[in-house]
Design a protein around this motif. Structure first.
Motif, mmCIF file in Angstrom:
data_model
loop_
_atom_site.group_PDB
_atom_site.id
_atom_site.type_symbol
_atom_site.label_atom_id
_atom_site.label_comp_id
_atom_site.label_asym_id
_atom_site.label_seq_id
_atom_site.Cartn_x
_atom_site.Cartn_y
_atom_site.Cartn_z
ATOM 1 N N UNK A 89 -13.199 -3.479 -5.145
ATOM 2 C CA UNK A 89 -13.263 -3.748 -3.708
ATOM 3 C C UNK A 89 -11.880 -3.479 -3.140
ATOM 4 N N UNK A 90 -11.857 -2.831 -1.999
ATOM 5 C CA UNK A 90 -10.585 -2.365 -1.470
ATOM 6 C C UNK A 90 -10.401 -2.812 -0.034
ATOM 7 N N UNK A 91 -9.161 -3.091 0.301
ATOM 8 C CA UNK A 91 -8.829 -3.382 1.694
ATOM 9 C C UNK A 91 -7.591 -2.574 2.051
ATOM 10 N N UNK A 92 -7.672 -1.836 3.148
ATOM 11 C CA UNK A 92 -6.526 -1.050 3.596
ATOM 12 C C UNK A 92 -6.215 -1.454 5.031
ATOM 13 N N UNK A 93 -4.996 -1.856 5.251
ATOM 14 C CA UNK A 93 -4.568 -2.236 6.604
ATOM 15 C C UNK A 93 -3.624 -1.181 7.154
ATOM 16 N N UNK A 94 -3.848 -0.846 8.421
ATOM 17 C CA UNK A 94 -2.959 0.107 9.079
ATOM 18 C C UNK A 94 -2.001 -0.635 9.988
ATOM 19 N N UNK A 95 -0.768 -0.133 10.075
ATOM 20 C CA UNK A 95 0.195 -0.714 10.990
ATOM 21 C C UNK A 95 0.006 -0.151 12.388
ATOM 22 N N UNK A 96 0.771 -0.663 13.325
ATOM 23 C CA UNK A 96 0.643 -0.184 14.705
ATOM 24 C C UNK A 96 1.040 1.275 14.841
ATOM 25 N N UNK A 97 1.864 1.752 13.915
ATOM 26 C CA UNK A 97 2.282 3.158 13.951
ATOM 27 C C UNK A 97 1.253 4.077 13.291
ATOM 28 N N UNK A 121 -10.843 3.868 -7.834
ATOM 29 C CA UNK A 121 -10.175 3.288 -6.656
ATOM 30 C C UNK A 121 -9.832 4.368 -5.632
ATOM 31 N N UNK A 122 -9.539 5.550 -6.114
ATOM 32 C CA UNK A 122 -9.125 6.630 -5.217
ATOM 33 C C UNK A 122 -10.291 7.115 -4.368
ATOM 34 N N UNK A 123 -11.488 7.161 -4.976
ATOM 35 C CA UNK A 123 -12.675 7.512 -4.187
ATOM 36 C C UNK A 123 -12.964 6.418 -3.155
ATOM 37 N N UNK A 124 -12.773 5.172 -3.583
ATOM 38 C CA UNK A 124 -12.992 4.054 -2.651
ATOM 39 C C UNK A 124 -12.021 4.167 -1.477
ATOM 40 N N UNK A 130 -12.270 -12.076 -0.176
ATOM 41 C CA UNK A 130 -13.551 -12.642 0.250
ATOM 42 C C UNK A 130 -13.894 -12.275 1.688
ATOM 43 N N UNK A 131 -12.859 -12.088 2.509
ATOM 44 C CA UNK A 131 -13.107 -11.804 3.924
ATOM 45 C C UNK A 131 -13.448 -10.321 4.170
ATOM 46 N N UNK A 132 -13.300 -9.519 3.132
ATOM 47 C CA UNK A 132 -13.543 -8.077 3.289
ATOM 48 C C UNK A 132 -15.014 -7.749 3.023
ATOM 49 N N UNK A 133 -15.555 -6.885 3.865
ATOM 50 C CA UNK A 133 -16.966 -6.520 3.756
ATOM 51 C C UNK A 133 -17.313 -5.917 2.395
ATOM 52 N N UNK A 134 -18.512 -6.261 1.913
ATOM 53 C CA UNK A 134 -18.962 -5.698 0.640
ATOM 54 C C UNK A 134 -19.195 -4.193 0.729
ATOM 55 N N UNK A 135 -19.193 -3.671 1.938
ATOM 56 C CA UNK A 135 -19.324 -2.209 2.084
ATOM 57 C C UNK A 135 -18.124 -1.503 1.459
ATOM 58 N N UNK A 136 -17.045 -2.249 1.279
ATOM 59 C CA UNK A 136 -15.840 -1.652 0.712
ATOM 60 C C UNK A 136 -15.799 -1.752 -0.809
#
Ligand code: FES
Length: 147
Positions: free
Chosen positions: A43-51, A131-134, A25-31
């Motif tokens: 709908x997809x959410x990808x988080x990056x680590x500090x590395x 999902x891969x295109x997303x 729900x917190x992820x933008x609908x643009x995704x």
């Protein structure tokens, strides 16, 4: 058990118990990415680590068994990669499913081998690559620092 049956089992397992399926729900609908041929979306959410590597990939949405299973498999495949590595893998996967790449590579990518048969069904290729295109769009925007 024939290969086809085994592959079917793998696909159904990911469909019934999708990995990294989450409330977003917190992820933008643009995704949100839609398959124009059927209206299903993801709908997809990808988080990056500090590395700079992909720490987590989560998804939500509705779709057929192939699209959900493929999204579930993708979340496992992209975790730990850099954006560049992930984009290269996405590109290779999409090319293979379009019948343009080296299909033998799928055997090295764990459960993704179960999607091998999709190549013969162009309509299903859209499902399996949704999902891969997303992920590709999201990673490109992240690499530009847009999100
Ligand atoms: Fe809609 Fe497969 S039928 S994503």
């Amino acid at each position: 058990m024939a290969f086809e049956d085994l592959y079917q089992e793998i696909i159904l397992d990911h469909y019934r118990h999708p990995r990294n399926f989450a409330v977003l729900d917190e992820v933008s609908d643009e995704n949100i990415h839609e398959n124009p041929t059927c209206g299903d979306s993801i709908k997809l959410d990808i988080r990056l680590g500090e590395d700079g590597r992909i720490e987590s990939v989560r998804f939500n949405g509705r779709g057929c068994a192939i699209s959900v299973a493929s999204a579930s498999m993708m979340t496992e495949q992209l975790a730990g990669l850099t954006i560049k590595e992930a984009l290269a893998k996405i590109s290779s996967f999409v090319r293979i499913l379009r019948g343009e790449g080296d299909a033998s590579q799928l055997a090295e990518w764990g459960d993704l081998v179960a999607l091998e048969g999709v190549v013969k069904y162009p309509i299903r290729v859209k499902c399996a690559t949704l999902a891969w295109h997303a992920a590709s769009d999201l990673l490109v925007s992240k690499s530009r620092g847009a999100s």
